[in-house]
Write an enzyme that holds these catalytic residues in place. Sequence first.
Site, PDB file in Angstrom:
ATOM      1  N   HIS A  77       0.769  -1.075   0.556  1.00  0.00           N
ATOM      2  CA  HIS A  77      -0.005   0.223   0.128  1.00  0.00           C
ATOM      3  C   HIS A  77       0.928   0.940  -0.102  1.00  0.00           C
ATOM      4  CE1 HIS A  77       0.676  -1.148   3.736  1.00  0.00           C
ATOM      5  NE2 HIS A  77       0.023  -0.459   4.728  1.00  0.00           N
ATOM      6  N   GLU A 377       3.725 -23.655   3.589  1.00  0.00           N
ATOM      7  CA  GLU A 377       2.923 -24.121   2.696  1.00  0.00           C
ATOM      8  C   GLU A 377       3.263 -22.310   1.724  1.00  0.00           C
ATOM      9  OE1 GLU A 377       1.690 -25.549   4.872  1.00  0.00           O
ATOM     10  OE2 GLU A 377       1.855 -27.318   4.279  1.00  0.00           O
TER      11      GLU A 377
END
Lengths: 630, 630
Positions: A77, A377
Amino acid sequence: MATTQNLNALQLEILKEKAVRLRIDSVRATTEAGSGHPTSCASAADIVSVLFYAVMRFDPRNPRRTDNDVFVLSKGHAAPLLYAAWAEAGAFSPERLLSLRKIESDLEGHPTPRLPFVDVATGSLGQGLSVGVGIALDAKDLRHSGQRVYVLMGDGESAEGSAWEAAQWAGLHRLGNLCATIDINRLGQSQPTMLQHDLETYRRRWDAFGWQALPVDGHDIAALLAAYRQASDTRDRPTIVLAHTLKGKGLGAVEDDEHWHGKALDRETANKVVAELRKQLTGADAQWEPNFPADLPAGSAGSAGSGQPRAASDAKPPYEIGGKETATRKGFGDGLAALAPVDSRVVVLDGDVKNSTHTEEFEKAAPDRFIQGYIAEQNMTGMAMGMAARGRVPFVTTFACFLTRAYDFIRMTAISNLSVKFVGTHAGISIGEDGPSQMGLEDLAMMCAEPNFTVLYPSDATSAWRATWLVAEHAGPCYLRTGRPASPILYGPNEQFAIGKCKVLRKSGNDRALIVAAGVTVPEALRAYETLQEQGIPVRVIDLFSVRPIDREELIASARDAGGLVVTVEDHYEHGGIGDAVFAALAGERFRGYKLGVREIPRSGKPAELVEKFGIDHRRIVSAVQSAIA
Amino acid sequence: MATTQNLNALQLEILKEKAVRLRIDSVRATTEAGSGHPTSCASAADIVSVLFYAVMRFDPRNPRRTDNDVFVLSKGHAAPLLYAAWAEAGAFSPERLLSLRKIESDLEGHPTPRLPFVDVATGSLGQGLSVGVGIALDAKDLRHSGQRVYVLMGDGESAEGSAWEAAQWAGLHRLGNLCATIDINRLGQSQPTMLQHDLETYRRRWDAFGWQALPVDGHDIAALLAAYRQASDTRDRPTIVLAHTLKGKGLGAVEDDEHWHGKALDRETANKVVAELRKQLTGADAQWEPNFPADLPAGSAGSAGSGQPRAASDAKPPYEIGGKETATRKGFGDGLAALAPVDSRVVVLDGDVKNSTHTEEFEKAAPDRFIQGYIAEQNMTGMAMGMAARGRVPFVTTFACFLTRAYDFIRMTAISNLSVKFVGTHAGISIGEDGPSQMGLEDLAMMCAEPNFTVLYPSDATSAWRATWLVAEHAGPCYLRTGRPASPILYGPNEQFAIGKCKVLRKSGNDRALIVAAGVTVPEALRAYETLQEQGIPVRVIDLFSVRPIDREELIASARDAGGLVVTVEDHYEHGGIGDAVFAALAGERFRGYKLGVREIPRSGKPAELVEKFGIDHRRIVSAVQSAIA
């Protein structure tokens, strides 16, 4: 500048002035856009000034130079700050910054690789560190280049577990070429962060995860520079610079104000703020010169490997039709191992299941290109994203169900259009006794949703072997779905497969239905064919193979030939799988469709029992056809 | 037993003997099943013996008693150990353990809530701690009960970032009623873990995350008991017991062997191992008695709140047709705030976006039932799962795109059939300038795939308000999809909505097409209706509202009335959204379908520009109808 030990007055002046320019640029661009995050830019302006204009060695006019130092903006951002940093370095005119967030501009609300200086899209927080870890490990362990990798994180995003997955991996592997910074501005979007300005707790955590942790005043140019020098001098572990900052620093009344996340200043306020900031400019920064690595030898960044033309290889699947039943995961593992010497771009990441996914065969063939990601993961995927951005062809491999863990990273892989190859094994209820927690039953829904993903679903070891090579060669993100159980070999070693093409396995001139199957349901469809044949009901059978793109042309032709009656059958939940893909392909056709899939939460049991109980076996296919033509 | 300070010889004997029985049971059950994880049970047998037979206060014959202490088996693959622990406590006959993994048995390969002593399914690693945190915070902060919560984790799963999300939250909130144990047996599935037996690094990490960290020999009964006593005595922070163990402990040759993950012993080996273990039994454990909380007053576990019959409330949506345009996220936020006094079961979890999702209105109305999860969506979801298992109705709220971060937890919510209400705001490209990283475009694919999920997608603030109440009242997992932009009010305050029912907004006796829209595309469809009407082409318009279950009956009737021509339009990627849901509902109908959705990776821009550019606006609907009927 980073090579000199002493910071002279002019250098200090230049860095301070650049930071002021970055603030001005960020305010102007966001106010012009009418939205954005100027306060999140302002807190990090001094950090970025020091990194871009004193620490990093890069050619601003060649952002794609592979021997540049690398910067990853994890706090996406703060995109206006990133864009300003490159513009003020000379990559493009600062006036272009005013196109921020406009539809015709590549200066999007959050950074994407439409821009040459962005490796991976950010904006979903907590991903950039994993990306940086992937780039750093590639540079250090595979390319042996001297590049350094810098990641800028927000403090809010350090709450994401993925940040700690990345931290532990980098700490374990002692990635001394990696330096991250947390812009600790104390304020999240809606309220203060968990740790606010408690730098000591930050320090203890990162230290415990194996990092050199350096607390510093994030608005003190000299202190920042000293910290980054210490980082460069520390080669045995990664460094985290813990920068105490204020949100909105230098932007007047909004500085350190809790209610100013993600809001552009109105024009009047912006004009005042910019006028005040401009008073601090003396023009000294015109003397800044890029820290261009002209002294680096060509090729200093090493190579991401190369892939031979596949035709040059005479490797082929070793299975014979009617031979020993073999799982598609084994076909994948064998294909991957065979690919190791043929394509040195290929790297394989494992989530501690290499003995189930059969990637251990690749590990034996190319241990230096096998990366153990452990049971994490998200970081495994993030590392792959970083490596893919740098030219590798990473295979991210685990059970299909556990890829759900990385779905936000997979989504960002799609947005970044990276050549990451996801491979899910143990798809569906046909895994059997381990039960629903280990069954991938929503993976097709998840992967096929991404519009630029290629999704292959082989039905036997031969097609799995071929599919492995196809996805490795294909540019772009891919998903390969494989299963656990041993299953019949349907194709011989010379059978060729293509992305976007199905296989018509059974056909006649008077077919009364089309059965579309994939993976473990193909043998079921073939058994159903036999039963129906005995009953005098000829049917066409298609092995879908390529779920996305789908072979629309063949499906339409076959559906027409079969009188417009189509039965799909899949080891996946009913929504979002091959049935929906086939129906969508045929939607213009006025066909009649019957979708067989898993309609409820399954349970433990033997594979054959489950396939029957949950309604995707040959008997159910037969009865579906029978009732449809009745 | 836990109340006495000194462990006498008999007690020690009992606990040792129970541990032996747990090992025997685990070996016998997995060998009988022919698969499973006996070595992962054996490493934790002493821990579980001490917890179940000396530390926890619970009634084994009433596992659903809400004032029992709570045990969460995060390392779900040790399911046989969990089952054995309950059986040996008297919950059921140990002989039933031999039905492990059989299709007719609820003793599944990994634990699911089909069993009365399982709150939440585990088996996807790294989730149990968050579940335990949710249960512990509910007990401590909301029910003010004296219950304690025990979580057993594996060492491999502590690599999951979600574990650290849970750790930081519990540390921050000083959950002194929470005690986790890591069974540090050094070996993962395919190779040694990252930290192996480096307990000091574990200790430093957990200490830095705000926990009392107690390293201990995990096979020393007395040492374990002392650690759990210290945990019980520590009320100002959670405790983690770091148990040094050996995988396969006590199982002969497989003890501490790297190649024995997830494998049952063959019968001969199992018989030998069991015979050896049986030699250690003296029968002393027959003297064990449950640590039953008979001294606890009734209701000591507090209440999970209660929901009034909705009809008893006269609250209704405050918006008027044609009134001020209002976003569906606002309708949700208002509905949620109105629900606060009506249903005290409702708790709300936020991922630091409460000022965007409008959950801050609920926070004002019921601050004690508002939980700030910070930017850690996995833990937020896991906490909600734990609370839902205990009778709460938790709303998990963030941007739709960031729910992808929690997909593995969402999947396990489905398997557990928990009443968690997921709410995604900022769905689709209509969010505008923030760009693709903030756009939820695969959330319907993800949520609708789960076969027991209810999925509602309101088109205006009124229906969003109503949908909020509907999902709160509905038993089971739900997803509510809302958008960012202000949009027209289409329904008045008294309009009623139902799960499984759509709204027919426009119809005539001679409709030539059916347009099915949802959310922000409903106003687009209504504009298209006007244009087509002017062109003399009457069409039917449906606001789908309920994506799952879908109003198949009405869709079929309307499709027939409209001559079998169906156009769907959605602010979602093309695969797995409302188009596929509608086509699947109509598949038996020989209809002709046209699906309008987002077909490529989008970018930043104004909402209206994006809706046009990516082909889901009223013009595109008009041209789809025109070309279809041409």
